[in-house]
Design a protein around this motif. Structure first.
Motif, mmCIF file in Angstrom:
data_model
loop_
_atom_site.group_PDB
_atom_site.id
_atom_site.type_symbol
_atom_site.label_atom_id
_atom_site.label_comp_id
_atom_site.label_asym_id
_atom_site.label_seq_id
_atom_site.Cartn_x
_atom_site.Cartn_y
_atom_site.Cartn_z
ATOM 1 N N ASP A 132 56.359 -6.937 54.102
ATOM 2 C CA ASP A 132 57.391 -7.111 55.121
ATOM 3 C C ASP A 132 57.558 -5.922 56.076
ATOM 4 N N TRP A 133 56.735 -4.881 55.926
ATOM 5 C CA TRP A 133 56.787 -3.760 56.872
ATOM 6 C C TRP A 133 55.484 -2.977 56.801
ATOM 7 N N ASP A 134 55.287 -2.074 57.734
ATOM 8 C CA ASP A 134 54.032 -1.330 57.850
ATOM 9 C C ASP A 134 54.075 -0.080 56.979
ATOM 10 N N GLY A 135 53.999 -0.264 55.682
ATOM 11 C CA GLY A 135 54.066 0.890 54.792
ATOM 12 C C GLY A 135 54.003 0.457 53.352
ATOM 13 N N PRO A 136 54.293 1.299 52.431
ATOM 14 C CA PRO A 136 54.666 2.701 52.617
ATOM 15 C C PRO A 136 53.462 3.632 52.792
ATOM 16 N N TRP A 137 52.243 3.089 52.660
ATOM 17 C CA TRP A 137 51.032 3.897 52.804
ATOM 18 C C TRP A 137 50.176 3.307 53.912
ATOM 19 N N GLN A 138 49.289 4.124 54.500
ATOM 20 C CA GLN A 138 48.464 3.658 55.614
ATOM 21 C C GLN A 138 47.462 2.597 55.187
ATOM 22 N N VAL A 139 46.927 2.727 53.980
ATOM 23 C CA VAL A 139 45.905 1.803 53.477
ATOM 24 C C VAL A 139 46.179 1.519 51.998
ATOM 25 N N GLU A 140 45.501 0.503 51.461
ATOM 26 C CA GLU A 140 45.533 0.280 50.020
ATOM 27 C C GLU A 140 44.509 1.191 49.370
ATOM 28 N N PHE A 141 44.798 1.650 48.138
ATOM 29 C CA PHE A 141 43.907 2.571 47.447
ATOM 30 C C PHE A 141 44.157 2.492 45.951
ATOM 31 N N THR A 142 43.310 3.153 45.174
ATOM 32 C CA THR A 142 43.440 3.116 43.720
ATOM 33 C C THR A 142 43.872 4.471 43.169
ATOM 34 N N GLY A 143 44.381 4.405 41.945
ATOM 35 C CA GLY A 143 44.816 5.601 41.244
ATOM 36 C C GLY A 143 45.074 5.273 39.791
ATOM 37 N N VAL A 144 45.832 6.145 39.130
ATOM 38 C CA VAL A 144 46.112 5.979 37.706
ATOM 39 C C VAL A 144 47.571 6.372 37.443
ATOM 40 N N VAL A 145 48.222 5.620 36.544
ATOM 41 C CA VAL A 145 49.586 5.956 36.148
ATOM 42 C C VAL A 145 49.546 7.299 35.428
ATOM 43 N N ASP A 146 50.317 8.240 35.918
ATOM 44 C CA ASP A 146 50.308 9.605 35.404
ATOM 45 C C ASP A 146 51.330 9.758 34.284
ATOM 46 N N ALA A 147 50.972 10.502 33.255
ATOM 47 C CA ALA A 147 51.853 10.735 32.113
ATOM 48 C C ALA A 147 52.859 11.856 32.358
ATOM 49 N N MET A 148 52.913 12.384 33.563
ATOM 50 C CA MET A 148 53.825 13.482 33.866
ATOM 51 C C MET A 148 55.273 13.118 33.541
ATOM 52 N N GLY A 149 55.642 11.889 33.855
ATOM 53 C CA GLY A 149 56.990 11.417 33.572
ATOM 54 C C GLY A 149 56.949 9.924 33.360
ATOM 55 N N ALA A 150 57.799 9.429 32.474
ATOM 56 C CA ALA A 150 57.848 8.000 32.196
ATOM 57 C C ALA A 150 58.391 7.247 33.407
ATOM 58 N N PRO A 151 58.012 5.974 33.556
ATOM 59 C CA PRO A 151 58.602 5.164 34.621
ATOM 60 C C PRO A 151 60.121 5.163 34.495
#
Length: 120
Positions: free
Chosen positions: A49-68
């Protein structure tokens, strides 16, 4: 920071300290039931519904730095979580800021990808 062995990503103590300093509180470490596991492969998708929140789609990994954590924003869906995600390659947001290597992403912008901790 992506663990190419397929195991969970180890959280960076420096990143955690910096984020906790900015937030003024410790990050949660208790993983909610049903949440994506640390090390889960994800695709970050654009909003419909809007132009965001990132410029493109991309991949990554859920980081263990902090829980959801619950998303308490006024426009959040009921029960929506926010996840720390480490990007495979640095990304710019829809406003052109960045590049960022990690961010707190609303789960409506995440799609599970193969290759996480529970898949080959």
């Amino acid at each position: 920071m992506t663990d190419t062995s397929g195991g969970p990503v180890s959280a960076s103590a420096d990143d955690r300290q910096a984020v906790e300093y900015v937030l003024g509180r410790p990050l949660r470490q208790s993983w909610p039931p049903g949440a994506l596991a640390p090390g889960s492969r994800v695709r970050v998708v654009r909003a419909q519904d809007w132009d965001g929140p990132w410029q493109v789609e991309f991949t990554g990994v859920v980081d263990a730095m902090g829980a959801p954590e619950p998303n308490e924003h006024a426009q959040a869906f009921a029960g929506e979580l926010r996840y720390w995600v480490t990007f495979d390659t640095p990304q710019r947001d829809s406003g052109g800021d960045g590049p960022y290597r990690k961010a707190l992403i609303w789960d409506r912008h995440l799609r599970a990808e193969p290759g996480g901790p529970d898949t080959p």
